[in-house]
Scaffold this motif. Structure first.
Motif: not given
Length: 364
Positions: A77-79, A83-86, A124-126
């Motif tokens: 539900x969060x990942x 491109x929106x990672x904030x 790390x992935x972000x």
């Protein structure tokens, strides 16, 4: 009154109230567990379910199944898909804060440390991870409990990632970068063992660092700023003498401390040292150590009326190494006599000593 602590008598009424309160907690725990298991079985990933995992994990941080479910919720539900990672980065950093509070209460819980690692790899992935912040966190945690092997293991994990990140930024100076970081860690272990000789994790870390630093020192042109710091690593023999001298104080102060003796055994038997100098040099070191330990043992006998168990075990260990080098009889009458003494003064390990006497189990 026992140990100067006044005994408090709890009334029957208070005992009853406490029991009722505990039963309510148990009931709540069981209901919440059943609810979360049902939600997970039905692949339910919601904010409410996430909040329930928080409640249950605060009650029992060892519940690894709930940690797994919590990660599933976070991923579902969060990942972010695009491109929106904030938002996801903020959620992960909130997780790190929750985990930090739990680690302060339960610093030896595997599952909390494991969840923190997972959060970091998600960051790390972000491209949002802050390894230096993590380094500061684990350093602080080790100040609170400097012998916690979970903390030391985590510190090695963080340092490895700092190394990777630092080298990636400046690959042309890879070995110089690695040398500086490892020297800093070596100095850190020096500080820790000097403040507490029984810090097994610090000794273990030190033992891992020595051959790595030595290798780097002899692979590169050491920058002038490091020249003084790397003098110790000119050759294995100098390192060995330095380290034996360092633990000598610990042997005199705490001859019953197993951490010191474990490091002592490593120093005298690891190939890094034993294959780096001549047989004559090795025998000289062994005889010198035998004198030190025998002296400590005599002091212990004067104080306590009997041999010190660890001193005697180390005398046997060292004499056996000497016998092996001289290619004579290993299990000599002298060593057998020491083993018979150990059987009397250390009955918990009687079987091991008897096996050594019969030659079934080796001493080294």
């Amino acid at each position: 009154m026992q140990h100067n602590v006044k005994r408090v008598n709890i009334s029957a009424e208070l005992k009853k109230l406490k029991l009722e309160k505990d039963q309510l907690k148990i009931k709540r725990y069981q209901e919440l567990t059943a609810k979360l298991f049902d939600l997970r079985d039905n692949n339910t990933y919601t904010q409410d379910a996430f909040n329930e995992t928080t409640t249950l994990l605060l009650m029992n941080p060892e519940f690894y199944t709930v940690w797994n479910y919590r990660r599933e919720i976070l991923s579902n539900i969060y990942k972010p898909v695009g491109a929106n990672v904030d938002d996801y980065a903020q959620v992960l950093n909130d997780e790190l804060q929750l985990v930090l509070q739990q680690l302060k209460k339960f610093p030896k819980c595997y599952w909390i440390w494991n969840h923190r690692r997972w959060c970091l790899f998600e960051l790390v992935a972000l491209h949002r991870v802050n390894w230096m912040y993590e380094f500061a966190v684990v350093s602080k945690l080790l100040e609170l409990d400097q012998r916690n092997f979970h903390g030391w293991q985590y510190r090695r994990f963080i340092v490895e990632n700092i190394e990777k990140e630092s080298v990636a930024k400046d690959p042309s100076h890879e070995k110089v970068i690695l040398l500086k970081i490892k020297l800093d860690e070596f100095d850190y272990t020096t500080t820790k063992v000097q403040s507490d000789f029984s810090n097994f994790s610090a000794w273990h870390n030190r033992g891992n660092l020595i051959p790595k630093i030595y290798k780097l020192v002899h692979e590169i042109e050491v920058p002038a700023e490091f020249k003084e710091r790397v003098k110790l690593f000119d050759n294995p023999y100098d390192i060995l003498i330095h380290e034996l001298d360092m633990i000598k104080t610990g042997i005199y102060m705490s001859p019953e401390d197993t951490s010191i003796w474990s490091y002592y055994n490593w120093l005298l038997t690891d190939d890094f040292f034993t294959k780096a100098y001549s047989k004559e040099e090795y025998l000289k070191v062994l005889h010198n150590q035998l004198e030190v330990i025998s002296e400590v043992n005599e002091l212990e006998k004067e104080d306590n009326g009997q041999d010190n168990i660890w001193c005697l075990k180390s005398i046997i260990f060292t004499k056996t190494l000497i016998n092996k080098q001289q290619r004579g009889e290993v299990l000599t009458d002298e060593i057998k006599s020491y083993l018979k003494i150990l059987i009397k003064i250390d009955p918990l390990r009687k079987g091991k000593y008897e096996d050594q006497l019969r030659g079934v189990v080796g001493i080294v």
